[in-house]
Design a protein around this motif. Structure first.
Motif, short mmCIF file in Angstrom:
data_model
loop_
_atom_site.label_atom_id
_atom_site.label_comp_id
_atom_site.label_asym_id
_atom_site.label_seq_id
_atom_site.Cartn_x
_atom_site.Cartn_y
_atom_site.Cartn_z
N ARG A 74 25.64 38.36 58.26
CA ARG A 74 26.88 38.04 57.59
C ARG A 74 26.65 37.61 56.15
O ARG A 74 27.48 37.87 55.27
CB ARG A 74 27.61 36.93 58.32
CG ARG A 74 27.81 37.23 59.76
CD ARG A 74 29.23 37.21 60.19
NE ARG A 74 29.31 37.63 61.59
CZ ARG A 74 30.28 37.31 62.40
NH1 ARG A 74 31.27 36.57 61.97
NH2 ARG A 74 30.28 37.74 63.65
N MET A 77 26.26 40.60 53.97
CA MET A 77 27.55 41.19 53.66
C MET A 77 28.38 40.28 52.78
O MET A 77 29.16 40.73 51.96
CB MET A 77 28.31 41.46 54.95
CG MET A 77 28.71 42.89 55.04
SD MET A 77 29.56 43.28 56.51
CE MET A 77 30.96 44.10 55.81
N GLY A 78 28.23 38.98 52.97
CA GLY A 78 29.05 38.04 52.24
C GLY A 78 30.24 37.58 53.07
O GLY A 78 31.19 37.01 52.56
N LEU A 79 30.17 37.83 54.37
CA LEU A 79 31.31 37.57 55.25
C LEU A 79 31.23 36.17 55.83
O LEU A 79 31.17 35.98 57.03
CB LEU A 79 31.25 38.60 56.38
CG LEU A 79 32.52 38.91 57.14
CD1 LEU A 79 33.53 39.50 56.20
CD2 LEU A 79 32.19 39.90 58.23
N GLU A 103 35.50 37.48 46.73
CA GLU A 103 35.93 38.24 47.89
C GLU A 103 36.80 39.42 47.51
O GLU A 103 36.76 40.47 48.16
CB GLU A 103 36.69 37.33 48.86
CG GLU A 103 37.05 38.03 50.15
CD GLU A 103 37.03 37.11 51.35
OE1 GLU A 103 36.31 36.10 51.32
OE2 GLU A 103 37.76 37.40 52.31
N SER A 107 35.69 42.99 48.90
CA SER A 107 36.50 43.73 49.86
C SER A 107 36.57 45.20 49.51
O SER A 107 36.89 46.02 50.36
CB SER A 107 37.91 43.13 49.96
OG SER A 107 38.62 43.36 48.78
N ARG A 108 36.24 45.54 48.27
CA ARG A 108 36.19 46.98 47.96
C ARG A 108 34.95 47.64 48.53
O ARG A 108 34.91 48.85 48.74
CB ARG A 108 36.22 47.18 46.44
CG ARG A 108 37.57 46.85 45.85
CD ARG A 108 37.57 47.10 44.37
NE ARG A 108 38.19 45.98 43.70
CZ ARG A 108 39.51 45.87 43.52
NH1 ARG A 108 40.31 46.82 43.92
NH2 ARG A 108 40.01 44.82 42.93
N TRP A 110 33.33 46.34 51.36
CA TRP A 110 33.37 46.21 52.82
C TRP A 110 34.14 47.34 53.44
O TRP A 110 35.25 47.67 53.04
CB TRP A 110 34.06 44.90 53.21
CG TRP A 110 33.25 43.69 52.92
CD1 TRP A 110 31.92 43.64 52.63
CD2 TRP A 110 33.73 42.36 52.86
NE1 TRP A 110 31.54 42.34 52.42
CE2 TRP A 110 32.63 41.53 52.54
CE3 TRP A 110 34.97 41.77 53.05
CZ2 TRP A 110 32.74 40.16 52.43
CZ3 TRP A 110 35.08 40.39 52.93
CH2 TRP A 110 33.97 39.60 52.62
N GLY A 111 33.57 47.92 54.44
CA GLY A 111 34.26 49.01 55.12
C GLY A 111 34.03 50.34 54.43
O GLY A 111 34.05 51.38 55.07
N MET A 116 30.09 46.81 59.17
CA MET A 116 29.43 46.03 60.21
C MET A 116 30.00 46.38 61.58
O MET A 116 31.19 46.60 61.72
CB MET A 116 29.64 44.54 59.93
CG MET A 116 28.88 43.65 60.89
SD MET A 116 29.04 41.90 60.50
CE MET A 116 27.55 41.61 59.62
N HIS A 138 41.86 51.04 57.05
CA HIS A 138 40.93 50.85 55.94
C HIS A 138 40.57 52.17 55.27
O HIS A 138 40.26 52.19 54.07
CB HIS A 138 39.68 50.10 56.39
CG HIS A 138 38.94 50.76 57.51
ND1 HIS A 138 39.51 51.07 58.71
CD2 HIS A 138 37.65 51.13 57.60
CE1 HIS A 138 38.59 51.61 59.49
NE2 HIS A 138 37.47 51.68 58.84
N LEU A 141 43.20 52.67 52.86
CA LEU A 141 43.09 51.74 51.76
C LEU A 141 42.00 52.16 50.79
O LEU A 141 42.21 52.22 49.58
CB LEU A 141 42.78 50.34 52.31
CG LEU A 141 42.53 49.27 51.25
CD1 LEU A 141 43.82 48.95 50.53
CD2 LEU A 141 41.97 48.01 51.90
N HIS A 142 40.82 52.48 51.33
CA HIS A 142 39.69 52.77 50.44
C HIS A 142 39.74 54.16 49.84
O HIS A 142 39.35 54.37 48.70
CB HIS A 142 38.37 52.63 51.21
CG HIS A 142 38.06 51.23 51.61
ND1 HIS A 142 37.88 50.22 50.69
CD2 HIS A 142 37.89 50.65 52.82
CE1 HIS A 142 37.61 49.09 51.33
NE2 HIS A 142 37.61 49.33 52.62
#
Lengths: 378, 301, 316
Positions: A74, A77-79, A103, A107-108, A110-111, A116, A138, A141-142
């Motif tokens: 985590r 990832m920074g989560l 964050e 968040s850009r 992540w995913g 994960m 997602h 979104l991405h």
């Protein structure tokens, strides 16, 4: 190109961004510390971890509960929670230090570039949202694609992770699927945007044994297909045995040994690694053989002991171990590093073990790695 | 107010719990065994009001029913709260209004707990048919909107202190019974009850010696909060003119009187309103704090 | 899903029946003869006998109930003995007004408590959270009639923003209708707000600690999206239950509010009938309210499976 060997524990060094064009590891963790502030003490869950990972390779991170391995994934990832958490060190992902990002910017990633897979498929999916949306939200979104396009992709994904009747599943809810299927959905979710790095945090721990190897095979297959790097976090050495390029063994917040997989199993140096390998139950053993366990428990990370953290449970421990923490040093073979004063398979180690046995600090002989050793220490 | 908030971080490693304060008088650490200043302040207020109510006939106050002077005066040395629209001393009226609210509040809930609490205790301990009957009846009673029923009862029976008290008491039986029953069920399933049974202890002894001491504390905190509700209920009924008759002052009918002149003399409605609000608030705080105190002790087990 | 609804509906009928019996019994078995209440101190023996016969009070209770039930099923609830208007038409006029009041107040309460509750949960311990929680706790202690009186004093009399009393029909004057119902609805909403806010906040906080929220973050979804589209839905359930449960208290509050603000709803009707001893009208009103309450609870019960897919199958 293997997991980088380091000759000494890097103090708070920082790596500057290498010039463009050079071969840059996909992931480069430099002296990462993650501390949790609690009422009683500051818990040092990740206490100075460094590792690197190249594109397309698999790194296994192995440790007991409480070793900090989940916090490590985590942290990479920074989560982490926003409050009462202190993180130091660098996490260089594709050359950028993501440990510095807020964050909003994380968040850009992540995913999209880093994903994960979580441990418990029963609680990782939102029970009141349809599978379809959980797979596509997602992606839309991405990648800014239309709903129709994302839905098509979702069906392909479900198919590629081995879920029958994928179109039907899109409208279903998580409680309508079994545990194994849910984990496949989780994997599909993680792979949806074709990330470069996949962090799999105990992906099979919550599943039936029969399903476990299917899921792990699925992960390996997807990884090969997509040339994706993977960090596989687990407490089970058996899981990483055939499926990883390199292994890092974690204990009490630190990496105590890292090596390419074959080297680790053939030539382990750290007694903890040896004990872990010995504790894997073997089919070949006669029935009713005693399971080898490592007695004792991991230390309290709010108040860690001076010296080597494994010393209280170690069959080879000497006075020096209890006083001074051993640094990570390189072994003979490339890519292999360990942290021990009296390593396994060396004359110092053998002497230390013999001394302990003579002085009755070991209850029965601890045979070297390959055999089915009996009993434990102290 | 809920218990202090907990921020739980759990990562497959040690669960790290960080307590956040969210509640006046509550301490930062979760398992705190003190009742807190809020509780004592609230209980103090309630005690003061009770005392004033009891002593009201003998306190050196002006006659609440007779006009003393000009109507609608502002507060002054002679009249601490001023006068109402008939020239009566407001402070005295507010103090004399307390007994009705308090008597109805405490008596009705006392009665309700006595009946409903007993029913709930028996239903929760013996289970079976008794439990089904009690629960069934309670649910049916709860199917009625309370004020409407209370209204109807008081109207057709005639308004008086006794009737209002009984009406509210009857309405409180069902919810109190259900809550006490729930609590009893939880305790009945614990080991110490099973152990007592195995030793051949009589049911009566088990109920009195084992269950009652455990159920009573939460019943008391429930009771305090219910008294607050009962006071508001009586206030509503007397606001509508369906409780004790004027000229006897009650906080409810004083507010009703004050409503007519709310524009020019807002204090006439405000003083009794404030008295009721603060008393109800105090009862809520005290009951809530008590509940947290006993809940935490539970957690320790 | 339809099967579930049908079963619940069938269960409804005996409950309504029991409620009607209980209401009837309650009102008719109370000590005190309604005849004397109606006629007052000037009652003559002849007048008493006449009224008793007229109200069928000389017949046994089960007969009276049967008569009454029969008439009720035909829509005949007796008539006001004062002005001889049928109770049913009085109720027909008054009921929609009260319904509008109740809906309006729920809308106001939800419009305030939902955003506050959600944002308070996002930063527990922050100033939005602490502020709103303290205010909510205080509001719980404020009786509806007190709040109503104060609101009238402040907004109607002192500041002339809203009418103090009076009611405008929706069809004839929608703007006036909403204005005239605003203060009464706010009065009712205040009590509801307090409960909804605390409940939603604590449910949201619990939901935000769930694993699937972390997973949603790890997908790169934006915080506001996660808050409303992942966390809000599972946190609604207690709120929906409480909305149903609170209808009973709401009805009581509606009575008081209708009196304070002069709204000609069913609360006013019941109360004025009570003051005037219009016994049959009171009986009809109480029954309608009790049955309506049961129906509302039934409806809330039905909504549950719509919101929570886990509850939809009776057996999977």
């Amino acid at each position: 190109m293997n997991a980088a060997a380091t000759n000494t524990v890097p103090e708070a060094t920082t790596r500057s961004r290498p010039p463009a064009g050079r071969d840059v590891p996909l992931l480069d963790v430099v002296d990462l510390h993650t501390n949790f502030r609690t009422e009683h003490a500051v818990v040092r869950a990740v206490d100075g971890v460094s590792l690197t990972l190249e594109q397309g390779r698999t790194l296994g991170v192995v440790g007991e509960s409480g070793s900090g391995k989940t916090v490590l994934s985590r942290s990479i990832m920074g989560l982490l929670p926003r409050r009462n958490v202190i993180r130091r060190g660098q996490v260089l992902f594709e050359g950028d230090d993501i440990a510095q990002l807020d964050e909003e910017r994380l968040s850009r990633i992540w995913g999209a570039r880093m994903a994960m897979v979580f441990q418990d498929p029963m609680t990782s999916l939102n029970p009141v949202v349809r599978i379809g949306r959980q797979l596509t939200e997602h992606v839309r979104l991405h990648n800014k694609v239309s709903k129709a396009h994302a839905t098509e992709r979702a069906v392909e994904l479900l198919d590629s992770v081995g879920i029958p009747e994928p179109k039907r599943r899109l409208d279903e809810y998580p409680h309508q699927l079994s545990g194994g299927m849910r984990q496949r959905v989780m994997i599909a979710i993680a792979l949806a945007c074709s990330p470069k790095l996949l962090l799999a945090d105990e992906p099979t721990t919550a599943l039936d044994v029969t399903v476990q190897s299917q899921i792990l095979d699925l992960l390996s297959a997807q990884q090969r297909e997509r040339d994706m790097a993977m960090v596989l976090v687990t407490h089970d050495l058996g899981v990483v045995a055939g499926r990883t390029d390199d292994i890092a063994v974690m204990y009490a917040g630190k990496i105590v040994e890292k090596a390419p997989t074959r080297t680790l199993f053939a030539n382990m140096r750290m007694p903890y690694t040896e004990a872990l390998i010995q504790s894997i139950p073997r089919l070949a053993n006669p029935s009713h053989s005693r399971l080898n366990v490592i007695p004792g428990r991991p230390p309290d990370m709010g108040n860690p002991p001076a010296g080597c953290r494994f010393a209280p449970r170690c069959a080879y421990a000497q006075d020096r171990c209890r006083e001074e923490q051993p640094p990570l040093v390189a072994a003979d073979q490339p890519g292999h590093a360990y942290a021990c004063w009296y390593p396994v398979g060396t004359p110092e180690g053998r002497d230390a073990l013999a001394r302990n046995q003579r002085e009755g600090r070991v209850q029965a002989a601890t045979a070297p790695a390959a055999g089915a050793g009996a009993g434990g220490t102290r | 107010m809920s218990a202090p908030e907990l921020d739980v971080v759990q990562f497959g490693g040690p669960a790290v719990v960080i307590a956040q304060p969210d509640d006046p008088g509550a301490e930062v650490v979760a398992a705190k065994k003190r009742l807190g200043w809020v509780f004592w302040l609230s209980s103090g207020w309630v005690g003061l009001v009770v005392l004033a109510a009891i002593l009201s006939p003998v306190l050196p106050l002006q006659d609440p029913d007779l006009p003393q002077t000009m109507p609608g005066l502002a507060p002054s040395g002679a009249h601490w709260f001023g006068t109402d629209d008939l020239g009566r001393d407001l402070f005295s009226r507010v103090v004399h209004g307390a007994p009705v609210s308090l008597i109805v509040g405490f008596a009705s809930i006392g009665l309700g707990l006595a009946v409903g609490g007993t029913l709930g205790l028996l239903a929760g301990y013996f289970r079976g048919f008794l439990d089904q009957v009690v629960t069934g009846f309670s649910n049916i009673l709860l199917a009625f909107p309370a004020l409407v029923l209370g209204l109807a009862i008081v109207t057709f029976w005639g308004p008086s202190l006794l009737h209002v008290t009984i009406a509210i008491a009857v309405l409180s039986i069902a919810p109190l019974a259900l809550v006490v029953r729930g609590s009893t069920v939880i305790y009945s399933e614990r080991e110490f009850v099973a152990a007592a049974r195995m030793l051949g202890t009589s049911n009566r002894r088990i109920i009195v010696r084992e269950l009652l001491p455990n159920v009573v504390p939460s019943a008391v905190s429930l009771g305090l909060i219910s008294v607050a509700v009962a006071i508001v209920a009586e206030g509503g009924l007397s606001f509508l003119g369906l409780s004790v008759r004027p000229p006897t002052p009650t906080w409810g009918n004083m507010i009703a009187e004050g409503q007519a002149v709310i524009g020019q003399h807002p204090l006439i409605a405000l003083w009794p309103g404030l008295a009721m609000f603060v008393t109800v608030l105090a009862l809520n705080f005290a009951g809530d704090r008590l509940r947290q105190y006993f809940d935490v002790k539970e957690g320790g087990l | 899903m339809a099967g579930l609804a049908l079963r619940k509906f069938l269960l409804l009928i005996p409950v309504v029946f029991i409620v009607s019996v209980a209401t009837f019994l309650l009102l008719n078995l109370l000590p005190g003869n309604p005849v004397y209440l109606i006629l007052g101190p000037g009652a003559t023996p002849k007048g008493v006998a006449q009224l008793t016969a007229q109200l069928h009070l000389n017949r046994p209770i089960y007969d009276r109930y049967a008569d009454w039930l029969w008439a009720a099923l035909h829509g005949n609830f007796g008539e006001s003995y004062l002005n001889h208007v049928a109770s049913s038409s009085l109720i027909k006029q008054a009921l929609p007004v009260t319904l509008e009041l109740l809906i309006y107040s729920q809308v106001i309460a939800l419009a305030v408590s939902v955003p506050l509750g959600v944002y308070a949960a996002r930063r527990p311990g922050g100033w939005v959270d602490q502020g709103s929680s303290s205010v909510a706790f205080g509001l719980l202690a404020a009786p509806a009639f007190l709040v109503g009186v104060l609101l009238v004093g402040l907004f109607a009399v002192h500041w002339h923003l809203f009418p103090a009393t009076g009611y405008r029909h929706l069809s004839s004057d929608p703007g006036g209708n909403l204005r005239s119902l605003f203060l009464p609805s706010v009065t009712l909403a205040v009590g509801l707000l307090a409960v909804y806010l605390r409940l939603l906040r604590s449910d949201m906080i619990a939901t935000l600690q769930q694993d699937y929220i972390t997973v949603a973050r790890a997908k790169g979804l934006r915080p506001r999206y996660i808050l409303w589209r992942h966390a809000f839905r599972p946190s609604m359930f207690s709120l929906v239950t409480v909305i149903g449960l609170n209808v009973g208290a709401l009805i009581g509050g509606a009575f008081l509010v209708e009196v304070i603000f002069g709204i000609p709803g069913i609360g006013s009707l019941t109360l004025h009938s009570i003051y005037q001893r219009d016994y049959l009208v009171v009986q009809a009103c109480v029954l309608i309210i009790a049955v309506g309450y049961v129906l509302v609870n039934f409806t809330v019960d039905l909504i549950y499976p719509l919101l929570d897919p886990r509850v939809r199958r009776v057996r999977s």
